[in-house]
Design an enzyme around this catalytic site. Structure first.
Site, PDB file in Angstrom:
ATOM      1  N   ASP A  15      40.690  -5.725  34.294  1.00 54.96           N
ATOM      2  CA  ASP A  15      41.545  -5.126  33.723  1.00 54.96           C
ATOM      3  C   ASP A  15      41.686  -4.696  33.070  1.00 54.96           C
ATOM      4  O   ASP A  15      42.203  -4.963  31.426  1.00 54.96           O
ATOM      5  CB  ASP A  15      42.246  -6.953  33.209  1.00 54.96           C
ATOM      6  N   LYS A  80      46.905  -9.959  38.664  1.00 45.52           N
ATOM      7  CA  LYS A  80      46.490 -11.130  39.527  1.00 45.52           C
ATOM      8  C   LYS A  80      46.891 -11.884  38.008  1.00 45.52           C
ATOM      9  O   LYS A  80      47.294 -11.264  37.004  1.00 45.52           O
ATOM     10  CB  LYS A  80      45.104 -10.992  39.550  1.00 45.52           C
ATOM     11  N   CYS A 112      38.692 -13.601  31.135  1.00 46.89           N
ATOM     12  CA  CYS A 112      38.232 -12.859  32.445  1.00 46.89           C
ATOM     13  C   CYS A 112      36.911 -12.678  32.799  1.00 46.89           C
ATOM     14  O   CYS A 112      36.945 -13.124  33.950  1.00 46.89           O
ATOM     15  CB  CYS A 112      39.449 -11.521  32.608  1.00 46.89           C
TER      16      CYS A 112
END
Length: 194
Positions: A15, A80, A112
């Site tokens: 991410d 996601k 995450c």
């Protein structure tokens, strides 16, 4: 604990999206070290899998991270909504490739990255995968969040290390065919402004 082996190590980029830049402590350092790790992955011939968090709202992987230079080693970028990277598609890739180790980098360390690492460390299907956290290639919105996440991950069994240490471990020997290029990368990144 055995050393990392390039033929069974997979890099996971979590991410790193430019929209997060204003919110992440040392975002530019994370990007610089993620780029260093992308180059190390290429030199060591390791696959790289990236994720984005809700890319429709938060955008793609930061374009300054050169995933295209990896060629076939870039196994894909999957979007996601889960906080963990372990979506069904990522799990399928992990099962199929059966790495002995993953190198985890990205943001945020306490959300995450942490959830991905803890899930890898506690899921029986992935019991044989050693989790390495590239400390200099992860961050959070606040340094305290990062520090606590690193302590928790170490206690849970993750190996906390650095991008340079990972590189030397994967290259392994000064007679490695890509050692000269690796050595140049290390020198360049040591001289780069932090």
């Amino acid at each position: 604990m055995s050393l990392l082996r390039p033929d069974s190590t997979l890099f996971l980029l979590c991410d790193v999206q430019a929209k997060f830049r204003p919110a992440i402590h040392n975002y530019d350092g994370v990007v610089a070290n993620a780029n260093k790790l992308m180059k190390i992955a290429k030199l060591a011939n390791c696959g790289v899998l990236a994720t984005t968090q809700h890319s429709r709202g938060l955008g793609p992987v930061d374009p300054s991270i050169d995933l295209s230079a990896l060629g076939d080693l870039h196994l894909g970028t999957l979007d996601k909504t889960l906080f963990s990277m372990l979506t069904p598609e990522v799990k399928e890739i992990l099962v199929r490739r059966a790495p002995s180790a993953v190198v985890l980098m990205g943001i945020e360390a306490h959300i995450c990255v942490q959830q991905t690492a803890l899930q890898l460390l506690t899921t029986p299907t992935f019991a044989n995968i050693k989790v390495y956290i590239a400390h200099d290639a992860v961050s959070s919105s606040h340094p305290t969040e990062m520090d606590i996440a690193i302590h928790r991950l170490r206690a849970a069994g993750a190996v906390i290390t650095t991008s340079e240490s990972l590189g030397f471990e994967l290259i392994g020997d000064a007679i490695h065919p890509n050692f000269r290029e690796f050595s140049k990368l290390i020198k360049e990144t040591k001289m780069a402004p932090k």
